[in-house]
Structure formats: structure tokens, C-alpha cells
Motif scaffolding. Structure first.
Motif, PDB file in Angstrom:
ATOM      1  N   GLU A  47      12.509  31.632  91.644  1.00 50.71           N
ATOM      2  CA  GLU A  47      13.565  30.713  92.070  1.00 50.71           C
ATOM      3  C   GLU A  47      13.609  29.471  91.179  1.00 50.71           C
ATOM      4  N   GLY A  48      12.434  28.894  90.957  1.00 50.70           N
ATOM      5  CA  GLY A  48      12.366  27.704  90.113  1.00 50.70           C
ATOM      6  C   GLY A  48      12.805  27.988  88.687  1.00 50.70           C
ATOM      7  N   LYS A  49      12.417  29.147  88.177  1.00 48.83           N
ATOM      8  CA  LYS A  49      12.796  29.518  86.809  1.00 48.83           C
ATOM      9  C   LYS A  49      14.297  29.788  86.704  1.00 48.83           C
ATOM     10  N   ASP A  50      14.879  30.356  87.751  1.00 50.50           N
ATOM     11  CA  ASP A  50      16.326  30.603  87.722  1.00 50.50           C
ATOM     12  C   ASP A  50      17.120  29.292  87.753  1.00 50.50           C
ATOM     13  N   LEU A  51      16.588  28.266  88.408  1.00 49.63           N
ATOM     14  CA  LEU A  51      17.221  26.946  88.356  1.00 49.63           C
ATOM     15  C   LEU A  51      17.261  26.450  86.918  1.00 49.63           C
ATOM     16  N   ALA A  52      16.138  26.613  86.238  1.00 49.05           N
ATOM     17  CA  ALA A  52      16.054  26.175  84.842  1.00 49.05           C
ATOM     18  C   ALA A  52      17.017  26.969  83.967  1.00 49.05           C
ATOM     19  N   LEU A  53      17.116  28.262  84.220  1.00 50.03           N
ATOM     20  CA  LEU A  53      18.012  29.115  83.431  1.00 50.03           C
ATOM     21  C   LEU A  53      19.449  28.624  83.525  1.00 50.03           C
ATOM     22  N   THR A 107      11.659  29.091  80.703  1.00 51.09           N
ATOM     23  CA  THR A 107      12.243  28.461  81.894  1.00 51.09           C
ATOM     24  C   THR A 107      11.175  27.949  82.865  1.00 51.09           C
ATOM     25  N   ALA A 108       9.962  28.517  82.807  1.00 43.99           N
ATOM     26  CA  ALA A 108       8.918  28.159  83.779  1.00 43.99           C
ATOM     27  C   ALA A 108       8.606  26.659  83.792  1.00 43.99           C
TER      28      ALA A 108
END
Length: 598
Positions: free
Chosen positions: A349-355, A303-304
Motif C-alpha cells: 500500500e505504501g509503495k503504491d502511494l509512492a508509485l 518506491t519503498a
């Protein structure tokens, strides 16, 4: 449709007819059976200037009695101050409900270890993310509560006709990983005895040795060493930050160039790869013990780079500030959070958007996505969902956060903790150890199931969002509010039924029952109500409370009333059968095995 739901619909129509108000009446089950089988406070929650709650309640009662079909189900309907309406079921209705329950539950799942993923024809497709332990760290009792709650809630939702996609999102990159790898690099002479280890270079081959359990514990200790050095040694802190950057850079390069070999990008990658593999295999052992089978696994390493791309492609949502990308949460009544660091790496936060986007990619027609984490992340998810709404409103509207409270051990002695963490594996092992010591008559073949049942029940019997103090001794108390007590009650029921040839059972109508008989029968009829309420509130503790009350009433009934050889044998055997089916199915929904004998 469950009788309480039918009554709620009728009440809604009557209140609108009598007052003009549109309301959603609450129909509950009284805590005291002397006050009826069902009750409502609808007259007290409907604001009417010209009528008191008692007057309105009497008018509703009169209208209900005019409905011959509905009123025929009740022995009586009474109004009591300050405006409650109580409903008492007729004996033949109780008999009919128990018959339906026996037929329905006889075809329900009998094992807890193999959940299915069949698409429900009328239900919703729900992606439920829970568990989320981090590789390189030992899963602690907070993860254990998350896992236990998540599996039970999944089963409750499936029981309502939904397809539940069990998802697990694991942090395989981040500072905690860098701390663990730093710790590994400080240890040269590999030994499972910490006193025999020295500091220096760490050969990768050392992670090939020993059992999976010992290798996982070793990784946890390496993390503890790295975490301690990060706080106490500035040079170590900088080296850990450098390791973290190398890991992220490797994945950023691999994302930009799909043919890139991450192993050539950094010497750290080999340690990361081996440690990650050990951790994930270790977690699978825990999932197996708990009867959890995930459909999808997601990782921060994937996700990063996607999160970085999403943030950079939405400049109208994320502001560039001192080299980093931030979301101004204050504009939404929240707080500001960083989504990409000034070093160019996506944050949680950014990775959770991708998830969120990956989940939609895997399940484009999903109806709902639930993410369950500890209470401490409530504010975090408020900001995240606010940002997600601006990036992709469709996904945000179908995504929600579910929280649960902290877990601490009530007992003072926690000598087997790693640092200040109580391991999930240790808790299970210690519970089994005390169970053996305190209940020597428990059969070895069911010891594991009783242990898991004890731990699960103690995690589930409290309201989901409350903090709890876990007591090992209370969890194995065969006479208290515990999993083993419920399992023992079911074993007692099975013992009765094995003495009677099931082919001889007759559907003898329940008539002229004794007080304990009717009290048990009325409780049995409440199962659908409490099961549905537990599912609707995503709160397994509601089901726990009911099953404990039912088990208590059954044991009271068994002690006072003769079953086999009595004048009412057939009637009472039906009550025994129904109670057993309810307890077995209820335990299934909690993820606990119903044991034929203990």
C-alpha cells in the motif's frame, strides 16, 4: 463522427424537446440484421407519466422524419413493441460508409510489433499500468492475460487519438524475493537437473551459467523451494524474514545516503542483483513475443523508501498503531490496511502511494492513470485510492483501477507447471506444439504468429472481468471462434486479391446486391461502432465478437457468391477489400498479426 453518435445526439435533443428530460440515449446495433442497422430503446428508458413507450417512440419517429438531413440516411424507421425504434440504412449510405472505411483504413498501421508514442493533438495523455510480473518468479498465465489485455486496450485507446504511456510496475523487493534468495542459498551443486542438486552454499557464479530460459526457470524453482520452506519450516521462515529485512534495510540506507553502496550493506545484494537482472531479461523475451514495448518501468525497490516518507509525513491520514502505520478504511466504509510495518518498511500500500507520485513526477500533465490488476485486488484498490485522495486529491481523481478475471486451464494435464503455476512460456510452447501436431499444413514461417494469435484471441474474446477456462485445443480450432480462424479468413481474402491486379479496381457503386452481399456490406459498416464501443468500455471482447461475426459472414458470402469473373465482380471486390481492411485493422487493435497466407 460515427453515424450512431450523430443519431444519439439528435435523440437527446428530441427527448428533451418532447418530455423535458435530459438523458443520454443508447444507440446500439441489433443482434439480428432483420431488425435494422441501428436501434434504440430511448422511449422505454424515458419516464413519462402521460405517455406509453410506444406513443413516445412514435412521436420521436415523427420528429426524426422531419429532420431531412438525418432521415435521408435511412430507408425506413420503424417502431416495434414495447417501444424500440429501428433504423435501416439506405443502400447509397452503406456504399458511402464503405468508401470512407476503405480510405480511412488504407492508411492505418500495418504492423503490430512497433507501437508509437506520438502525442495526440486532441486526445488525452493516459498512463496505463499493466503486466506487473514479479522478478524471481515465473510469469504465469494470469500475467499473460494481463499483458494481452493491456496491449489491446492500449491500442484501442490510441486509436481514439490518445497518447498511451505503457507502464510496468515490478515487485523486485518483498517476501517473494526473500523466498527465492533463500532457495538459491540452499542449492550448492548447480545443475539444471533438479535430481542432481544438493543443499548447501550457493556460489553466485552459478547464475552466470546456462541459457537465459534455464536460469529463469532455476530462479522460479528456487522460489518454489523457498515458498514451501516458509510454510513448513519455522527456522526457514525466520531466515527468510531476516533476508527480507536485509534487502529493505539496504535500500533504506541507500535512500538516506545517496553515496551508500548497497553491495557493502548486505551480502544478499549480489544475489538479488543477479537474479533480478535474469528475471527482467526473461520478461523482455515475453514482451517481445507479445509485441509489447513499455515506455516506463517502475520498481518496488525505488518506491519503498518514498512510500515510507509519504506515510510518515501525513500523520493526519495514517494512524500509528502498535508500531505500524495504518489507514482506517472503516471511516470511508472500507477496511483498515497497514501502509508501513512496525519494522519500518513500506507495505504494498505504501509503495503504491509512492508509485502514484512517481508517475505524476514523470508526467506532470497526465490526464488519466489506469492500473489493471486481477479482480482479487478490487477491495485493495478501493482502500488505496481512498488513502491517496487524502494525501493528494489531484492525483487520486485522475487514477482508476481496472480489473480482470482469473485464468485456468480447461485441460487436466498441466505436468509442465512449476508448483501449481502455469507458466506463460509453457502455454505458448504447448500451444505451438499442438498446432504443429494438429495442422501439419501450416507453414513454419507463420507458426509463431498463429500461436500468439491463438493465445491472445482466447484471452481477449471473453469479457475482461470474467473468469475464464483456457482451452489450448479450442484456441487452435481453425473452424471455431479462434484467432487462427480470423487469420485464415484474412488469408483467404488476400488470396482473392492477389489473383486480381489492384490497379484495375474500380469504385463501382453497390447496387442491386444479393442477400449475402448486402448482409456482408451492412456488417462492414458496423466496424466503427464496435471498435469505438470496445475502446469506450475498455473491453476488447466486443471487437472480438464483431470480427468473428464478420469473418463468418464473409466465409458464407464467399461460399455462396462468385467474386472473380462474376457479373458483379467490381462490387464484390470492393466488399472483399473492405472486409480485409477491417479484419486487418481489427487484428492490429487486438495485437494479432494478419497473415497473407497460412
Amino acid at each position: 463522427m460515427e453515424l450512431g453518435q450523430q443519431l444519439a445526439i439528435s435523440l437527446q435533443q428530441l427527448v428533451k424537446e418532447l418530455t423535458g428530460y435530459e438523458i443520454e440515449p443508447r444507440v446500439e446495433i441489433p443482434g439480428d440484421l432483420s431488425k435494422g442497422d441501428l436501434t434504440t430503446n430511448v422511449a422505454m428508458t424515458t419516464f413519462v407519466k402521460v405517455k406509453s413507450p410506444m406513443e413516445l417512440a412514435e412521436e420521436i419517429k415523427k420528429k426524426l422524419l422531419e429532420d431531412k438531413e438525418l432521415s435521408s440516411k435511412f430507408e425506413k424507421i420503424e417502431v416495434i413493441p414495447p417501444g424500440f425504434i429501428n433504423f435501416f440504412l439506405k443502400e447509397e449510405i452503406i456504399d458511402s460508409l464503405i468508401n470512407s472505411l476503405i480510405q480511412n483504413l488504407s492508411s492505418k498501421p500495418k504492423k503490430t510489433s512497433k507501437p508509437t508514442f506520438a502525442k495526440a493533438s486532441a486526445g488525452k495523455q493516459i498512463i496505463f499500468e499493466f503486466g506487473d510480473p514479479n522478478p524471481f518468479k515465473e510469469p504465469h498465465i494470469g500475467h499473460l492475460r494481463n499483458l494481452v489485455l493491456g496491449e489491446s486496450i492500449s491500442r484501442l485507446l490510441e486509436d481514439q487519438g490518445n497518447e498511451v504511456i505503457r507502464a510496468n510496475y515490478q515487485g523486485d523487493v518483498g517476501l517473494h524475493v526473500a523466498k527465492a534468495i533463500y532457495g538459491l542459498l540452499q542449492i550448492s551443486n548447480f545443475s539444471f537437473d533438479p535430481e542432481l542438486r544438493t543443499e548447501g552454499q550457493f556460489p553466485i557464479s552459478n547464475l552466470e551459467k546456462g541459457s537465459l530460459e534455464n536460469k529463469a526457470k532455476f530462479l522460479g524453482e528456487a522460489y518454489a523451494l523457498g515458498a514451501e520452506k516458509f510454510e513448513s519450516d519455522e527456522n526457514a521462515k525466520q531466515e527468510i524474514i531476516s533476508i527480507n529485512n536485509k534487502i529493505y534495510s539496504a535500500f533504506a540506507k541507500a535512500s538516506a545516503d545517496k553515496s551508500a553502496d548497497k553491495q557493502n550493506d548486505t551480502e544478499i545484494y549480489s544475489l538479488w542483483q543477479k537474479g533480478r537482472s535474469i528475471s527482467l531479461d526473461h520478461f523482455e523475451e515475453l514482451y517481445k513475443v507479445l509485441g509489447i514495448k513499455y515506455k516506463n518501468y517502475y520498481f518496488e525497490s525505488e518506491t519503498a523508501p518514498i512510500g515510507l516518507e509519504i506515510v510518515e509525513n501525513n500523520p493526519e491520514v495514517f494512524e500509528k498503531h502498535e508500531g505500524a502505520y495504518i489507514f482506517r478504511g472503516e471511516n470511508e466504509g472500507l477496511h483498515t490496511r497497514v501502509f508501513v510495518t512496525k519494522a519500518g518498511f513500506a507495505t504494498y500500500e505504501g509503495k503504491d502511494l509512492a508509485l502514484a507520485h512517481l508517475k505524476e513526477k514523470d508526467y506532470p500533465d497526465f490526464d488519466k492513470s489506469i492500473i489493471m490488476t486481477a479482480n482479487e485486488q478490487i477491495d485493495y484498490f478501493k482502500v488505496l485510492l481512498a488513502a491517496l485522495e487524502k494525501v493528494n486529491k489531484k492525483i487520486a481523481e485522475k487514477t482508476s483501477h481496472l480489473s480482470f478475471g482469473f485464468v485456468n486451464l480447461k485441460e487436466e494435464k498441466m505436468s509442465s507447471r512449476l508448483g501449481n503455476i502455469v507458466s506463460s512460456f509453457w502455454l505458448l510452447e504447448e500451444t505451438e506444439k499442438r498446432l504443429k501436431e494438429g495442422h501439419k499444413d501450416v507453414k513454419n514461417e507463420v507458426l509463431d504468429d498463429i500461436t500468439v494469435g491463438a493465445v491472445k484471441w482466447s484471452m481477449l474474446k471473453f469479457s475482461r472481468d470474467s473468469d475464464i477456462s483456457f482451452s489450448i485445443d479450442e484456441s487452435i480450432d481453425l473452424e471455431g471462434n479462434s484467432g487462427p480462424y480470423i487469420q485464415y479468413s484474412y488469408a483467404r481474402i488476400n488470396s482473392i486479391l492477389t489473383k486480381k491486379n489492384k490497379k484495375d479496381f474500380k469504385a463501382t457503386p453497390l447496387k442491386n446486391l444479393e442477400a449475402e452481399d448486402i448482409a456482408l456490406a451492412r456488417l462492414i459498416c458496423q466496424y466503427e461502432f464496435f471498435k469505438n464501443k470496445a475502446a469506450g468500455n475498455l473491453s476488447p471482447n466486443i471487437l472480438c465478437n464483431y470480427l468473428f461475426q464478420l469473418s463468418q459472414q464473409f466465409n458464407k458470402f464467399y461460399e455462396k457468391e462468385k467474386v472473380l469473373g462474376s457479373m458483379k465482380e467490381e462490387e464484390r471486390l470492393r466488399l472483399v477489400i473492405a472486409t480485409g481492411l477491417v479484419i486487418k485493422h481489427g487484428l492490429y487493435l487486438l495485437g494479432i498479426e494478419a497473415l497473407d497466407r497460412i
